[in-house]
Structure formats: structure tokens, C-alpha cells
Design an enzyme around this catalytic site. Structure first.
Site, mmCIF file in Angstrom:
data_model
loop_
_atom_site.group_PDB
_atom_site.id
_atom_site.type_symbol
_atom_site.label_atom_id
_atom_site.label_comp_id
_atom_site.label_asym_id
_atom_site.label_seq_id
_atom_site.Cartn_x
_atom_site.Cartn_y
_atom_site.Cartn_z
ATOM 1 N N PRO A 283 0.824 -1.212 0.000
ATOM 2 C CA PRO A 283 0.000 0.000 0.000
ATOM 3 C C PRO A 283 0.861 1.267 0.000
ATOM 4 O O PRO A 283 1.910 1.304 0.651
ATOM 5 C CB PRO A 283 -0.798 -0.109 1.304
ATOM 6 C CG PRO A 283 0.011 -0.995 2.189
ATOM 7 C CD PRO A 283 0.801 -1.911 1.298
ATOM 8 N N CYS A 351 -0.649 28.834 -15.948
ATOM 9 C CA CYS A 351 -1.266 29.357 -17.167
ATOM 10 C C CYS A 351 -1.750 28.240 -18.078
ATOM 11 O O CYS A 351 -1.162 27.972 -19.133
ATOM 12 C CB CYS A 351 -0.295 30.284 -17.871
ATOM 13 S SG CYS A 351 -0.223 31.839 -16.984
HETATM 14 C C1 LIG Z 1 2.044 2.373 -7.301
HETATM 15 C C2 LIG Z 1 2.332 0.999 -6.857
HETATM 16 C C3 LIG Z 1 1.854 0.531 -5.625
HETATM 17 C C4 LIG Z 1 1.012 1.354 -4.685
HETATM 18 O O1 LIG Z 1 -0.226 1.740 -5.123
HETATM 19 P P1 LIG Z 1 -1.231 2.435 -4.086
HETATM 20 O O2 LIG Z 1 -2.459 2.641 -4.863
HETATM 21 O O3 LIG Z 1 -0.603 3.727 -3.656
HETATM 22 O O4 LIG Z 1 -1.410 1.523 -2.934
HETATM 23 C C5 LIG Z 1 2.198 -0.749 -5.241
HETATM 24 N N1 LIG Z 1 2.957 -1.539 -6.030
HETATM 25 C C6 LIG Z 1 3.439 -1.130 -7.224
HETATM 26 C C7 LIG Z 1 4.280 -2.038 -8.035
HETATM 27 C C8 LIG Z 1 3.136 0.153 -7.676
HETATM 28 O O5 LIG Z 1 3.594 0.545 -8.874
#
Ligand SMILES: *Cc1c(COP(=O)(O)O)cnc(C)c1O
Length: 428
Positions: A283, A351
Site C-alpha cells: 500500500p 497558465c
Molecule cells: C504504485 C504501486 C503501488 C502502490 O499503489 P497504491 O495505490 O498507492 O497503494 C504498489 N505496487 C506497485 C508495483 C506500484 O507501482
């Protein structure tokens, strides 16, 4: 109302025990404010929810949501690992004190030089393509590495098309039907493949697609275990856990969510005879999203064909509304609970006519010099900011129990130019 905020005895918005108006006055605007305890609480809530159901559990915080060193240190202290998507994030995570084994590098379209950097750093490498596997194999020191693969489970979800990372349109991961072969190939090339990974998208409030992805990934893992003889040390379901951005959106019921995911996970482990690997999730937004506030001051109220409330931040400071059409709730810092009396457009100072934080938004009375708080600005906010229009990046502060620390200085005009070189011939 599912938005997370507090009002103090003066009736002002309170962030981590500090008065939002005073923060804006003292540190200037636009200003990013982070609530340390909220980050810790969010982390512990997810960690508890999963680890109470399955103790061999690890969170890899997705650093790209917010890469400030203070945020990374907090998560290091809480026991998190790091999901890094670039060498720069590996570098930041190491500086923040994470041991390399607690960093999983999930790059896509990675150069061989970047792979070498990851290898030399000693982090775990999660591969996104056959090309990446073959190029990694040619690098000195690659043999014997414990690697994993990102699989596209053909399930996608997310708050916007740009944020859906599974399914046949997605550039991420290897195909389900090549999974067994690629693990066999990894063995042949001398690697030690120990993990499998997926990440289907971002901003998921409905558990169903996530559960489906878990099921599909576990079926793939089962085949890889049985047909390619892989003993999994970890299985990683990625991130994507959503937060409510509008007052009406539901809160993800994390205990229920975790219970369902773990039950599914355990039943698949026993179905395929896979032995107790670490269950991981990644997360980002869920941990830092509602811990951040963007404070911006109103400088111009203009009655044109519509009513515009003009503020001193823009899409260079917070891109999500312009890039994804995302909703960010807006409060007036000295009266966060005042009733709404008008519908206005809240416009930034860039802008471009797409530079709007809100269109036709019900808000209370607003005057010039009022401070607005753009809510849920802890994730994908500062980390997506830019100097577009030659605007220096804003300052970031972190608050804990009323104590404020500046964790990034406001940039100056000279910072904007610091990497430019004007060749001598232009002086002639
Ligand atoms: C962006 C990403 C996450 C996290 O996504 P959230 O929506 O912020 O929880 C986890 N794993 C990978 C590989 C990502 O690219």
C-alpha cells in the site's frame, strides 16, 4: 462523512495538534503538511488487520506515493519494507535506513545500467519481462540472485484508466501463459526465483477485483510451484487499497478485507501444497493519503462568466485533479465545518485552463486571504509536483503532537535554474 479531519477549540482545522492557519502563516503557502501519527496509525491498522490473520506478513510501502525521507524513516521504524520503482527510490530507501533485503525493486522498462545499480545495492529484484531477465543474467554478480516476477493477472481496477495496471491493455508484468516457462528459464540461467508479484491498480475501494486478482495469482503460483518446482518465499499482491476522497465514498473495511484475502490465500496454499511463504502487500495511498494536507491561500476572487476562487497553488503543486480529474475535498481552514452557500471553481495559478482544483464545488463563503486546505494530499501529491511555469516547489512540514518540523525547504528561484548551463558563446 468519511473524510478524516479535526477542528480545534478556535474552530480552525487542526493537523497533528497544530493549527492549520498558524502553519500557513508561519511557513507560507502553498504548504504541504503531514500528520505523523496518522501515517503511523494507518500503517498499524493495515499491519494488524493482516498479521492477526496470518503472522508471516510483510508490508512494502510503495515509496512513490510520498518519498520524503521523514515519511520513509517513520515507515522504517514501524517495520515496513519498501516497494521501489526506480533506482532513485532505491537510493532514497537506503538513505532512509532500510536494509537492502527489505527493499523490493519493481521497475518497468528498466535499462541494464539500472539493473546493475539494483544488483549492486543488494535489493530484491522483481522482473517485469523476459528481456529484463535475459539482460540481468548477463550482468556480473547476477547468478544466484533471489528474484521474483510481476505477473499480469488479466484483472485490473483503479480510480482512473491510467491507474489500472492489470488486463490486456496494461504494459506491466508477464503474461499468465508464459509464467511457468519464465520461472524454468530463470532456473536455467542460474537464478533463484523465490517470489511472485502482481499489482492490479490504484484507488480500489471495492474488494472484489482485488480478491479476484489474489485468486488468479495464487493459481499461477500453484502451477509455477508444481510445474517449475519453485519454492516460494514470498507472494506479493501489490498495493491499490483506496481511501475515500469524496465525503460519500466508503471507507475500505480493512479487517474484513484482510480476513477475506487471507482466507483465500490460505486455501490456495493448501490446495497447491505451497509451504507458508511471506504474504506481502504494497500500500502507498492507504498509508499516507489522508495524512497529508495542501494549504493554499486565496489571493483573487473573480466574478467572470463563472465565479473563480484563485489560489497560490496549481497543478504543478498537486497534479491529480488535472491529470485524473480526481476529486479532492476542500475545506476553509478557519471554518472547516461551515455550511456551503455557493458553487465556485477553485483555480490554481498556472497558465493553463485545465488548472483547476474543483469545478462548480459547493463551498462556504470565501474571502481573499482565506486559507484553503486541499484534503488527502499525502499521496501522489508532492511526489508528482513539478516546477512548471518556473514555480519553485513548496515546503513540506511534518507535525506530531503540535511540534512542527520542516522536512523540505521551500525552493527558491535559483533552485529552478541550478542545473542550467549557459554556454560561453551565448555571451558573445
Ligand atoms: C504504485 C504501486 C503501488 C502502490 O499503489 P497504491 O495505490 O498507492 O497503494 C504498489 N505496487 C506497485 C508495483 C506500484 O507501482
Amino acid at each position: 462523512m468519511n473524510l478524516h479531519f479535526k477542528t480545534n477549540e478556535k474552530g480552525n482545522l487542526e493537523i497533528g495538534g497544530a493549527d492549520a492557519l498558524e502553519l500557513a502563516h508561519k511557513y507560507g503557502t502553498p504548504l504541504y503538511v503531514l500528520d505523523e501519527m496518522r501515517i503511523r496509525d494507518n500503517y498499524q491498522r493495515v499491519h494488524q488487520a493482516f498479521s492477526s490473520e496470518y503472522s508471516n506478513f510483510q508490508i512494502f510501502y510503495a515509496a512513490k506515493a510520498n518519498t520524503n525521507l521523514a515519511v520513509m524513516r517513520i515507515l522504517e521504524q514501524e517495520g515496513s519494507g519498501i516497494d521501489a520503482v526506480s533506482p532513485g527510490e532505491i537510493y532514497t530507501a537506503l538513505l532512509a535506513g532500510f536494509e537492502p533485503e527489505r527493499i523490493l525493486f519493481t521497475g518497468n522498462n528498466v535499462t541494464s545500467e539500472e539493473l546493475q545499480f539494483a544488483l549492486d545495492s543488494g535489493v530484491r529484484i522483481n522482473l517485469d519481462s523476459v528481456s529484463m531477465l535475459e539482460r540481468l543474467a548477463k550482468l556480473p554478480g547476477a547468478k544466484g540472485s533471489r528474484i521474483s516476477f510481476r505477473v499480469n493477472p488479466m484483472v485490473g481496477a483503479g480510480h482512473h484508466d491510467h491507474c489500472i495496471t492489470g488486463g490486456e491493455l496494461s504494459k506491466f508484468g508477464i503474461m499468465e501463459q508464459e509464467a511457468v516457462e519464465i520461472y524454468k528459464k530463470a532456473h536455467k540461467l542460474g537464478f533463484n526465483p523465490v517470489g511472485i508479484h502482481t499489482h492490479i491498480g490504484s484507488g480500489i475501494l471495492d474488494p472484489e477485483p482485488f480478491k479476484l486478482a489474489v485468486q488468479v495469482l495464487m493459481d499461477i503460483a500453484g502451477r509455477v510451484h508444481q510445474e517449475a518446482g519453485v519454492e516460494f518465499e514470498f507472494i506479493d499482491f501489490g498495493g491499490g487499497l483506496g481511501i475515500p476522497y469524496t465525503p460519500e465514498e466508503p471507507v475500505l473495511e480493512i479487517k474484513k478485507f484482510a480476513g477475506e484475502i487471507v482466507a483465500l490465500y490460505k486455501s490456495k496454499l493448501s490446495e497447491y501444497g505451497i509451504d507458508n511463504p511471506t504474504m506481502c502487500i504494497e500500500p502507498g495511498r492507504y498509508i499516507v493519503g489522508d495524512a497529508g494536507y495542501l494549504l493554499t491561500r486565496v489571493n483573487t476572487i473573480k466574478q467572470s462568466y463563472r465565479k473563480f476562487v484563485g489560489v497560490d497553488a496549481g497543478f504543478n503543486t498537486l497534479l491529480r485533479p488535472t491529470m485524473y480529474g480526481s476529486y479532492h475535498h476542500i475545506l476553509v481552514a478557519d471554518k472547516p465545518e461551515a455550511p456551503t452557500t455557493q458553487n465556485v471553481d477553485v483555480a490554481g495559478n498556472i497558465c493553463e485552463s485545465g488548472d483547476l482544483f474543483a469545478r462548480d464545488r459547493p463551498l462556504p463563503e470565501i474571502e481573499e486571504s482565506d486559507v484553503l486546505s486541499i484534503m488527502n494530499a499525502g499521496a501522489y501529491s508532492f511526489s508528482m509536483s513539478s516546477q512548471y511555469n518556473s514555480r519553485p516547489l513548496p515546503a513540506e512540514v511534518i507535525v506530531n503532537n503540535g511540534k512542527v518540523d520542516v522536512i523540505r525547504d521551500r525552493e527558491t528561484y535559483s533552485d529552478i535554474l541550478s542545473k542550467q548551463n549557459l554556454p560561453l558563446r551565448f555571451f558573445k
